[in-house]
Design a protein around this motif. Sequence first.
Motif, mmCIF file in Angstrom:
data_model
loop_
_atom_site.group_PDB
_atom_site.id
_atom_site.type_symbol
_atom_site.label_atom_id
_atom_site.label_comp_id
_atom_site.label_asym_id
_atom_site.label_seq_id
_atom_site.Cartn_x
_atom_site.Cartn_y
_atom_site.Cartn_z
ATOM 1 N N ILE A 76 0.865 -1.184 0.000
ATOM 2 C CA ILE A 76 0.000 0.000 0.000
ATOM 3 C C ILE A 76 0.896 1.226 0.000
ATOM 4 O O ILE A 76 1.926 1.250 0.674
ATOM 5 C CB ILE A 76 -0.958 0.017 1.221
ATOM 6 N N VAL A 78 0.723 5.837 -0.784
ATOM 7 C CA VAL A 78 0.024 7.061 -1.197
ATOM 8 C C VAL A 78 1.113 8.069 -1.573
ATOM 9 O O VAL A 78 2.100 8.223 -0.830
ATOM 10 C CB VAL A 78 -0.851 7.595 -0.033
ATOM 11 N N ARG A 84 -1.746 11.874 4.696
ATOM 12 C CA ARG A 84 -2.403 12.431 5.892
ATOM 13 C C ARG A 84 -3.781 13.002 5.587
ATOM 14 O O ARG A 84 -4.239 13.934 6.244
ATOM 15 C CB ARG A 84 -1.522 13.511 6.496
ATOM 16 N N LEU A 85 -4.420 12.464 4.542
ATOM 17 C CA LEU A 85 -5.792 12.877 4.194
ATOM 18 C C LEU A 85 -6.771 11.744 4.467
ATOM 19 O O LEU A 85 -7.946 11.838 4.114
ATOM 20 C CB LEU A 85 -5.867 13.254 2.699
ATOM 21 N N GLY A 86 -6.268 10.660 5.023
ATOM 22 C CA GLY A 86 -7.147 9.524 5.318
ATOM 23 C C GLY A 86 -7.290 8.549 4.168
ATOM 24 O O GLY A 86 -8.104 7.619 4.233
ATOM 25 N N ALA A 88 -5.111 6.209 2.878
ATOM 26 C CA ALA A 88 -4.639 4.844 3.154
ATOM 27 C C ALA A 88 -5.642 4.108 4.037
ATOM 28 O O ALA A 88 -5.953 2.936 3.818
ATOM 29 C CB ALA A 88 -3.267 4.885 3.812
ATOM 30 N N GLN A 89 -6.136 4.819 5.004
ATOM 31 C CA GLN A 89 -7.122 4.229 5.909
ATOM 32 C C GLN A 89 -8.350 3.739 5.125
ATOM 33 O O GLN A 89 -8.831 2.628 5.333
ATOM 34 C CB GLN A 89 -7.519 5.321 6.905
ATOM 35 N N ASN A 116 9.155 1.566 10.095
ATOM 36 C CA ASN A 116 8.201 2.364 9.303
ATOM 37 C C ASN A 116 7.098 2.931 10.213
ATOM 38 O O ASN A 116 6.010 2.366 10.346
ATOM 39 C CB ASN A 116 7.605 1.493 8.189
ATOM 40 N N LEU A 122 -0.599 3.664 11.091
ATOM 41 C CA LEU A 122 -1.833 3.369 10.354
ATOM 42 C C LEU A 122 -2.399 2.007 10.762
ATOM 43 O O LEU A 122 -3.585 1.891 11.096
ATOM 44 C CB LEU A 122 -1.519 3.379 8.849
ATOM 45 N N TYR A 123 -1.556 0.985 10.742
ATOM 46 C CA TYR A 123 -2.056 -0.366 10.999
ATOM 47 C C TYR A 123 -2.497 -0.546 12.458
ATOM 48 O O TYR A 123 -3.587 -1.033 12.724
ATOM 49 C CB TYR A 123 -0.981 -1.409 10.668
ATOM 50 N N THR A 126 -4.732 3.186 13.973
ATOM 51 C CA THR A 126 -5.974 3.544 13.271
ATOM 52 C C THR A 126 -6.834 2.324 12.972
ATOM 53 O O THR A 126 -8.050 2.365 13.136
ATOM 54 C CB THR A 126 -5.649 4.287 11.959
HETATM 55 N N1 ACO Z 1 3.502 9.391 11.215
HETATM 56 C C1 ACO Z 1 2.785 8.755 12.157
HETATM 57 N N2 ACO Z 1 1.549 8.192 11.920
HETATM 58 C C2 ACO Z 1 1.069 8.277 10.676
HETATM 59 C C3 ACO Z 1 1.775 8.937 9.633
HETATM 60 C C4 ACO Z 1 3.040 9.495 9.947
HETATM 61 N N3 ACO Z 1 3.777 10.126 9.013
HETATM 62 N N4 ACO Z 1 1.056 8.840 8.499
HETATM 63 C C5 ACO Z 1 -0.075 8.179 8.820
HETATM 64 N N5 ACO Z 1 -0.073 7.833 10.119
HETATM 65 C C6 ACO Z 1 -1.101 7.077 10.853
HETATM 66 C C7 ACO Z 1 -1.891 8.035 11.732
HETATM 67 O O1 ACO Z 1 -2.373 7.265 12.831
HETATM 68 C C8 ACO Z 1 -3.015 8.438 10.799
HETATM 69 O O2 ACO Z 1 -4.155 8.921 11.478
HETATM 70 P P1 ACO Z 1 -4.286 10.514 11.777
HETATM 71 O O3 ACO Z 1 -3.958 11.240 10.492
HETATM 72 O O4 ACO Z 1 -5.708 10.637 12.191
HETATM 73 O O5 ACO Z 1 -3.282 10.786 12.846
HETATM 74 C C9 ACO Z 1 -3.335 7.124 10.153
HETATM 75 O O6 ACO Z 1 -2.048 6.518 9.941
HETATM 76 C C10 ACO Z 1 -4.101 7.189 8.859
HETATM 77 O O7 ACO Z 1 -3.410 8.026 7.963
HETATM 78 P P2 ACO Z 1 -3.799 8.141 6.424
HETATM 79 O O8 ACO Z 1 -3.957 9.600 6.114
HETATM 80 O O9 ACO Z 1 -4.929 7.236 6.105
HETATM 81 O O10 ACO Z 1 -2.454 7.586 5.767
HETATM 82 P P3 ACO Z 1 -1.797 8.091 4.393
HETATM 83 O O11 ACO Z 1 -2.846 8.187 3.334
HETATM 84 O O12 ACO Z 1 -0.982 9.273 4.656
HETATM 85 O O13 ACO Z 1 -0.864 6.843 4.023
HETATM 86 C C11 ACO Z 1 1.076 5.472 4.253
HETATM 87 C C12 ACO Z 1 -0.039 6.207 4.999
HETATM 88 C C13 ACO Z 1 0.474 4.501 3.241
HETATM 89 C C14 ACO Z 1 1.899 4.658 5.255
HETATM 90 C C15 ACO Z 1 1.946 6.546 3.540
HETATM 91 O O14 ACO Z 1 2.675 7.276 4.511
HETATM 92 C C16 ACO Z 1 2.939 5.988 2.522
HETATM 93 O O15 ACO Z 1 2.596 5.811 1.355
HETATM 94 N N6 ACO Z 1 4.179 5.708 2.955
HETATM 95 C C17 ACO Z 1 5.217 5.188 2.061
HETATM 96 C C18 ACO Z 1 4.882 3.777 1.620
HETATM 97 C C19 ACO Z 1 4.744 2.820 2.796
HETATM 98 O O16 ACO Z 1 5.484 2.899 3.770
HETATM 99 N N7 ACO Z 1 3.785 1.882 2.681
HETATM 100 C C20 ACO Z 1 3.557 0.835 3.683
HETATM 101 C C21 ACO Z 1 4.553 -0.278 3.532
HETATM 102 S S1 ACO Z 1 4.028 -1.796 4.344
HETATM 103 C C22 ACO Z 1 2.983 -2.562 3.193
HETATM 104 O O17 ACO Z 1 2.921 -2.105 2.083
HETATM 105 C C23 ACO Z 1 2.146 -3.773 3.615
#
Ligand code: ACO
Length: 156
Positions: A76, A78, A84-86, A88-89, A116, A122-123, A126
């Motif tokens: 996964i 983004v 941080r727009l929700g 991935a969730q 990470n 997220l996992y 959230t």
């Molecule tokens: N630091 C701490 N917590 C975070 C962060 C951050 N930078 N980003 C998201 N979260 C957590 C928070 O709890 C957040 O809730 P909140 O915003 O209410 O505090 C919650 O996740 C949901 O955030 P989303 O906005 O839904 O997440 P986002 O769309 O930003 O995507 C993701 C998160 C996918 C991890 C993104 O940062 C990304 O693409 N990272 C690089 C790729 C990656 O690491 N992918 C996961 C690898 S593991 C796998 O693929 C199975």
Amino acid sequence: MDIRPARLADLLELQRTNLHCLPENYTLRYYLYHSLTWPQLSFVATDSKQRVVGYCLAKMEEEPKDGIQHGHVTSISVLRGYRRLGLAQKLMRQSQMAMRDVFDAEFVSLHVRRTNRAAIGLYRDTLGFEVHGVEKGYYADGEDALAMRLYLQKDK
Ligand code: ACO
């Protein structure tokens, strides 16, 4: 911003997003395998011009060792400007719902680098995943993976 099931026509963009975001990359054939075998489980997030800005690539475990039907999130991500727009969730929740409703999955599993922070947030915080184990040296550069699981509730 829209979340919808991934189509075959999205796969090149999905692969491009993965290349931007993660060092774990896959052949187009592997994306096709997911999309053709479990078209219900992978989702994309698109912007107002219908460009892919995020995805969740998921599958069912084909031969679960314990015989328990479960899904697996292969990857996964983004794009940076859309985090941080929700998104991935939402991508995760859509996929989890389809695993449960279409394939009767009991739980969903995934691997994540133990450093990470964003993804673990997220996992665990959230979505409610728990650490099921640690896989030493799982990644190509030797980093350990946390194996995480979320049990899917039947009545939601
Ligand atoms: N630091 C701490 N917590 C975070 C962060 C951050 N930078 N980003 C998201 N979260 C957590 C928070 O709890 C957040 O809730 P909140 O915003 O209410 O505090 C919650 O996740 C949901 O955030 P989303 O906005 O839904 O997440 P986002 O769309 O930003 O995507 C993701 C998160 C996918 C991890 C993104 O940062 C990304 O693409 N990272 C690089 C790729 C990656 O690491 N992918 C996961 C690898 S593991 C796998 O693929 C199975």
